[in-house]
Motif scaffolding. Structure first.
Motif, PDB file in Angstrom:
ATOM      1  N   THR A 102       0.868  -1.180   0.000  1.00  0.00           N
ATOM      2  CA  THR A 102       0.000   0.000   0.000  1.00  0.00           C
ATOM      3  C   THR A 102       0.900   1.224   0.000  1.00  0.00           C
ATOM      4  O   THR A 102       2.106   1.112   0.249  1.00  0.00           O
ATOM      5  CB  THR A 102      -0.901   0.027   1.251  1.00  0.00           C
ATOM      6  N   ASP A 161       1.608   3.619   2.059  1.00  0.00           N
ATOM      7  CA  ASP A 161       2.467   3.862   3.228  1.00  0.00           C
ATOM      8  C   ASP A 161       2.803   2.582   3.988  1.00  0.00           C
ATOM      9  O   ASP A 161       3.373   2.635   5.081  1.00  0.00           O
ATOM     10  CB  ASP A 161       1.834   4.900   4.165  1.00  0.00           C
ATOM     11  N   THR A 190       0.830   0.432   5.427  1.00  0.00           N
ATOM     12  CA  THR A 190      -0.155  -0.032   6.406  1.00  0.00           C
ATOM     13  C   THR A 190      -1.471  -0.374   5.715  1.00  0.00           C
ATOM     14  O   THR A 190      -1.752   0.097   4.615  1.00  0.00           O
ATOM     15  CB  THR A 190      -0.402   1.010   7.513  1.00  0.00           C
ATOM     16  N   SER A 216      -5.584   4.392   4.999  1.00  0.00           N
ATOM     17  CA  SER A 216      -4.633   3.510   5.674  1.00  0.00           C
ATOM     18  C   SER A 216      -4.693   3.729   7.173  1.00  0.00           C
ATOM     19  O   SER A 216      -5.234   4.732   7.658  1.00  0.00           O
ATOM     20  CB  SER A 216      -3.215   3.776   5.165  1.00  0.00           C
ATOM     21  N   SER A 260      -5.556  -4.440   1.490  1.00  0.00           N
ATOM     22  CA  SER A 260      -6.568  -3.427   1.205  1.00  0.00           C
ATOM     23  C   SER A 260      -7.931  -4.096   1.114  1.00  0.00           C
ATOM     24  O   SER A 260      -8.063  -5.177   0.533  1.00  0.00           O
ATOM     25  CB  SER A 260      -6.244  -2.721  -0.109  1.00  0.00           C
ATOM     26  N   VAL A 289      -5.186  -0.739   4.342  1.00  0.00           N
ATOM     27  CA  VAL A 289      -6.168   0.248   3.890  1.00  0.00           C
ATOM     28  C   VAL A 289      -7.569  -0.340   4.052  1.00  0.00           C
ATOM     29  O   VAL A 289      -7.825  -1.474   3.633  1.00  0.00           O
ATOM     30  CB  VAL A 289      -5.919   0.635   2.421  1.00  0.00           C
TER      31      VAL A 289
END
Length: 337
Positions: free
Chosen positions: A220, A222, A224, A265, A295, A226
């Motif tokens: 993703t 960053d 982390t 996120s 995600s 989502v």
């Protein structure tokens, strides 16, 4: 056509987080509503005093028969159940009993009583780890934990029941539910809750030392996870519209995603909490949890095309603000420092 205001609704789990918001949405729309809840995780204060309340279990056929007759129930909104994914892995038989066996008992009682409409609180966990995101209702259902399976089994029972009996249903698959009633009448009250926004506002108010970020190496932007966060009051409104649709077309059943179709996120959510509270929450970077998809975002096209549903609170800062407002009120209700 039957006027929806002439169809009294029994809300199971109506003293819980989402159920109590559905009760308010029905009541605000001028509907007749009653609640059954065993108060295992629900709270009596979450149900308005003028709403008939029955403390008991949805597996109790005699109790249900009495409620159906006394309240002249014409539809069931079913929220009662267990929802903690890691706990479902540790206690799978408890989850299959509470979420699937009891749902079967509730359905049987409703069919016996001739109740024609059934709305079910399902989940995006029925999709497991989807290969594509956003997720449509036709994405393969491949649960990866007993919680997801317990809900999918109930969806299947509903489909089979609708084929055999004079009943129609709507299964609403929730994505990440968050926030609280904008008027501060109810909210997420469960101690030890695992919902990110609930945990984050608890940390912002000093009820937790920090917030764990599970996984920083996802594919993703960053790193982390989502997720698609939906305001609980918008979700409750969707249930009222879904009921109207079932009443208007008794031969039609529905299955629909409930989300906004956009994701945030974990770090974006925590940044938003920092922004709303004007402080910085301590974050603890932790390993991924088993089974967490990178995600999970809904495709809400079907619900937007099927129902006259217009979300009123589709803004992350608004969702957080309402959650924070409720958390402060909860502190007062419990007499905490």
């Amino acid at each position: 056509m039957t006027d929806p205001k002439d169809v009294p609704v029994l809300v199971t789990g109506g003293a819980g987080y989402i159920g109590s918001h559905a009760v308010l949405a029905l009541r605000d729309a001028g509907r007749k509503v009653a609640v059954i809840d065993n108060l295992t995780t629900g709270f009596r204060f979450a149900v308005p005093e003028d709403v008939p309340f029955y403390k008991g279990d949805i597996e109790d056929a005699d109790l249900l028969a009495g409620i159906f007759a006394e309240e002249r129930i014409g539809a069931v909104m079913h929220f009662a159940g267990s929802i903690v994914v890691p706990e479902s892995v540790e206690k799978p038989l408890d989850y299959y009993h509470n979420n699937t066996v009891k749902s079967r008992a509730l359905m049987a009682s409703a069919v016996d009583a001739g109740i024609p409409h059934f709305i079910f609180s399902s989940t995006a966990a029925t999709y497991g780890i989807p290969e594509v995101s956003p997720v449509t209702e036709d994405t393969p259902r491949q649960p990866i934990n007993p919680y997801g399976w317990s809900k999918l089994m109930t969806e299947q029972m509903l489909a089979d029941a609708a084929a055999a009996y004079p009943v129609n249903y709507c299964a609403l698959r929730y994505f990440n539910v968050a926030g609280a009633d904008p008027d501060g009448r109810t909210g997420q009250s469960t101690a030890g809750a695992t919902h990110l926004i609930k945990v984050a506002v608890e940390a912002a108010l000093g009820k937790r030392d920090s917030v764990a970020v599970f996984g920083t190496d996802f594919d993703t932007p960053d790193g982390t996870g989502v997720r698609d966060y939906i305001h609980v009051s918008d979700l409750a409104a969707a249930h009222v519209h879904a009921l109207d649709a079932l009443i208007a077309e008794p031969e039609r059943s529905l299955t629909m995603n409930c989300g906004y179709g956009r994701g945030f996120s974990v770090l974006e959510v925590l940044d938003a909490v920092d922004r709303v509270t004007n402080q910085t929450i301590k974050r603890v970077m932790s390993p991924r949890r088993a089974g967490d998809p990178a995600s999970l975002i809904s495709d809400p096209s079907r619900i937007r095309e099927t129902l006259p549903w217009e979300p009123q609170h589709a803004d992350l800062d608004t969702i957080i603000g309402h959650a924070l407002q409720w958390e402060r009120k909860l502190t007062q209700l419990r007499g905490e420092d």
